[in-house]
Design a protein around this motif. Structure first.
Motif, PDB file in Angstrom:
ATOM      1  N   THR A  11       0.838  -1.185   0.000  1.00 51.94           N
ATOM      2  CA  THR A  11       0.000   0.000   0.000  1.00 51.94           C
ATOM      3  C   THR A  11       0.875   1.237   0.000  1.00 51.94           C
ATOM      4  O   THR A  11       1.566   1.525   0.957  1.00 51.94           O
ATOM      5  N   LEU A  12       0.827   1.990  -1.105  1.00 54.87           N
ATOM      6  CA  LEU A  12       1.637   3.204  -1.231  1.00 54.87           C
ATOM      7  C   LEU A  12       0.823   4.449  -0.913  1.00 54.87           C
ATOM      8  O   LEU A  12       1.351   5.551  -0.979  1.00 54.87           O
ATOM      9  N   ASP A  13      -0.453   4.291  -0.585  1.00 53.57           N
ATOM     10  CA  ASP A  13      -1.324   5.436  -0.383  1.00 53.57           C
ATOM     11  C   ASP A  13      -1.711   5.633   1.077  1.00 53.57           C
ATOM     12  O   ASP A  13      -2.661   6.349   1.375  1.00 53.57           O
ATOM     13  N   GLU A  14      -1.013   4.997   2.002  1.00 54.24           N
ATOM     14  CA  GLU A  14      -1.303   5.173   3.419  1.00 54.24           C
ATOM     15  C   GLU A  14      -0.759   6.513   3.893  1.00 54.24           C
ATOM     16  O   GLU A  14       0.446   6.777   3.819  1.00 54.24           O
ATOM     17  N   LEU A  15      -1.647   7.365   4.398  1.00 53.80           N
ATOM     18  CA  LEU A  15      -1.231   8.707   4.780  1.00 53.80           C
ATOM     19  C   LEU A  15      -0.451   8.704   6.089  1.00 53.80           C
ATOM     20  O   LEU A  15      -0.724   7.914   6.992  1.00 53.80           O
ATOM     21  N   ASP A  16       0.508   9.623   6.166  1.00 52.02           N
ATOM     22  CA  ASP A  16       1.180   9.883   7.428  1.00 52.02           C
ATOM     23  C   ASP A  16       0.116  10.310   8.441  1.00 52.02           C
ATOM     24  O   ASP A  16      -0.732  11.157   8.141  1.00 52.02           O
ATOM     25  N   PRO A  17       0.126   9.753   9.660  1.00 48.02           N
ATOM     26  CA  PRO A  17      -0.957  10.042  10.616  1.00 48.02           C
ATOM     27  C   PRO A  17      -1.151  11.528  10.903  1.00 48.02           C
ATOM     28  O   PRO A  17      -2.284  12.026  10.896  1.00 48.02           O
ATOM     29  N   GLN A  18      -0.061  12.262  11.157  1.00 45.19           N
ATOM     30  CA  GLN A  18      -0.206  13.671  11.494  1.00 45.19           C
ATOM     31  C   GLN A  18      -0.640  14.492  10.292  1.00 45.19           C
ATOM     32  O   GLN A  18      -1.525  15.354  10.389  1.00 45.19           O
ATOM     33  N   LEU A  19      -0.039  14.234   9.130  1.00 45.57           N
ATOM     34  CA  LEU A  19      -0.428  14.959   7.929  1.00 45.57           C
ATOM     35  C   LEU A  19      -1.837  14.572   7.487  1.00 45.57           C
ATOM     36  O   LEU A  19      -2.567  15.396   6.923  1.00 45.57           O
ATOM     37  N   GLY A  20      -2.213  13.335   7.757  1.00 44.83           N
ATOM     38  CA  GLY A  20      -3.569  12.896   7.437  1.00 44.83           C
ATOM     39  C   GLY A  20      -4.622  13.647   8.224  1.00 44.83           C
ATOM     40  O   GLY A  20      -5.756  13.834   7.753  1.00 44.83           O
ATOM     41  N   ARG A  21      -4.271  14.119   9.409  1.00 44.24           N
ATOM     42  CA  ARG A  21      -5.216  14.908  10.211  1.00 44.24           C
ATOM     43  C   ARG A  21      -5.541  16.234   9.528  1.00 44.24           C
ATOM     44  O   ARG A  21      -6.645  16.757   9.663  1.00 44.24           O
ATOM     45  N   ILE A  22      -4.580  16.783   8.791  1.00 41.88           N
ATOM     46  CA  ILE A  22      -4.847  18.014   8.045  1.00 41.88           C
ATOM     47  C   ILE A  22      -5.890  17.740   6.969  1.00 41.88           C
ATOM     48  O   ILE A  22      -6.839  18.512   6.784  1.00 41.88           O
ATOM     49  N   VAL A  23      -5.718  16.633   6.250  1.00 41.83           N
ATOM     50  CA  VAL A  23      -6.672  16.256   5.205  1.00 41.83           C
ATOM     51  C   VAL A  23      -8.056  16.062   5.807  1.00 41.83           C
ATOM     52  O   VAL A  23      -9.068  16.541   5.277  1.00 41.83           O
TER      53      VAL A  23
END
Length: 326
Positions: A11-23
């Motif tokens: 899986t190459l599309d797993e977001l970084d947890p902290q940056l994913g919070r911005i999304v």
């Protein structure tokens, strides 16, 4: 934690947890546009500017405002009109008779995130006031250069269907935008969700930041440490060369465009919890970075050569990407 190059996940599309919070935070106000939100966060990480080109009412300005609030950035909005002057953007030097000194009064461009609303409604002279600041992060007024505090991001909006009273952006201006993005209409289900949540929607002023400015600057620095192999650099260079030599393209990628694709690919990898760039990163981002910078040849015998999407897709397919591992 970032995955190493020797431990590639399926899986190459797993977001970084902290940056994913911005999304996730951005999706509070703009429902169903998660890919767009990922591109916006990528632009911030890559220190690139964004042109949101879409019809009125789809949330272009809301996206930019939410981005600023999610990252605790100062935000100023410029409503672009035909009578707007360059000094209305950059600021002006005023002489004070009492002190007999000149004092610089900063314009709205002195912010972390500047929203240039309907940028194509202001004159070319005023549009050009943004050229220096978008490229160098500084403003020169009356021969004196004023540096802006990082991070600095311009999010410009324009309506593609109105031509009366508009001034198309010149190539030099378009070349300074990292991405040209479309918001798009919501799907049927998404629009139903928007209507059902309208009565209890959070006001923009109540949106809490999920990352501090210092944390963002640290992540922006980390982007430059994301590994790009020699093969990947060669791939970007071959893509740039192909746009310059194609008989269907009159104006190909500039070196600035190559650097933009390089940096955006690093930022996209970091957003997706990787410390290395893979071919899919470049392939996914290339249309957003490159297409608005190209000018098609007018002498092509193929009448379909005016279809920019088709021309660029053909160029992209003609350059085989390198293997995932070298």
């Amino acid at each position: 934690m970032l995955r190493s190059r020797s431990a590639i996940s399926d899986t190459l599309d797993e977001l970084d947890p902290q940056l994913g919070r911005i999304v996730d935070n951005l999706e509070q106000k703009v429902i169903g546009k998660r890919p767009l939100m990922e591109f916006m966060v990528t632009a911030v990480l890559a220190a690139g500017h964004v042109l949101l080109d879409d019809v009125p009412g789809v949330g272009k300005t809301t996206v930019a405002t939410m981005l600023a609030r999610s990252l605790d950035l100062t935000c100023r909005r410029i409503q672009c009109t035909p009578d707007l002057l360059p000094t209305d953007i950059t600021g002006v030097t005023i002489f004070h008779p009492g002190t007999r000194q000149f004092e610089f009064h900063p314009g709205p461009v002195f912010a972390n995130l500047v929203i240039a609303d309907e940028i194509n409604r202001t004159s070319p002279r005023t549009q050009s006031a943004l050229l220096e600041v978008m490229e160098e992060g500084q403003v020169t007024v009356d021969g004196i250069t004023h540096a802006l505090e990082p991070p600095f991001l311009v999010v410009a909006t324009q309506n593609p269907i109105e031509y009366e009273g508009t001034f198309p952006l010149p190539e030099s201006q378009l070349d300074r935008f990292l991405f040209r993005l479309n918001v798009g209409y919501p799907s049927l289900d998404e629009e139903s969700a928007i209507l059902s949540q309208s009565d209890r929607a959070l006001p923009l002023a109540s949106v809490e930041p999920v990352m501090s400015r210092d944390e963002l600057l640290a992540r922006m620095q980390a982007v430059r440490e994301v590994h790009v192999s020699d093969a990947m650099r060669g791939y970007i260079a071959r893509l740039a060369e192909a746009t310059r030599t194609s008989p269907r393209v009159e104006l190909g990628m500039s070196p600035r465009a190559s650097l933009a694709l390089y940096r955006a690919s690093q930022a996209w990898a970091l957003l997706h919890s990787r410390d290395y760039v893979v071919p899919d990163d470049v392939v996914r981002l290339a249309p957003l970075v490159v297409k608005h910078r190209l000018i098609l040849s007018r002498s092509s015998a193929d009448p379909r050569a005016h279809l920019l999407d088709e021309v660029f897709e053909g160029i992209l397919r003609s350059i085989p990407p390198p293997p995932l591992l070298r």
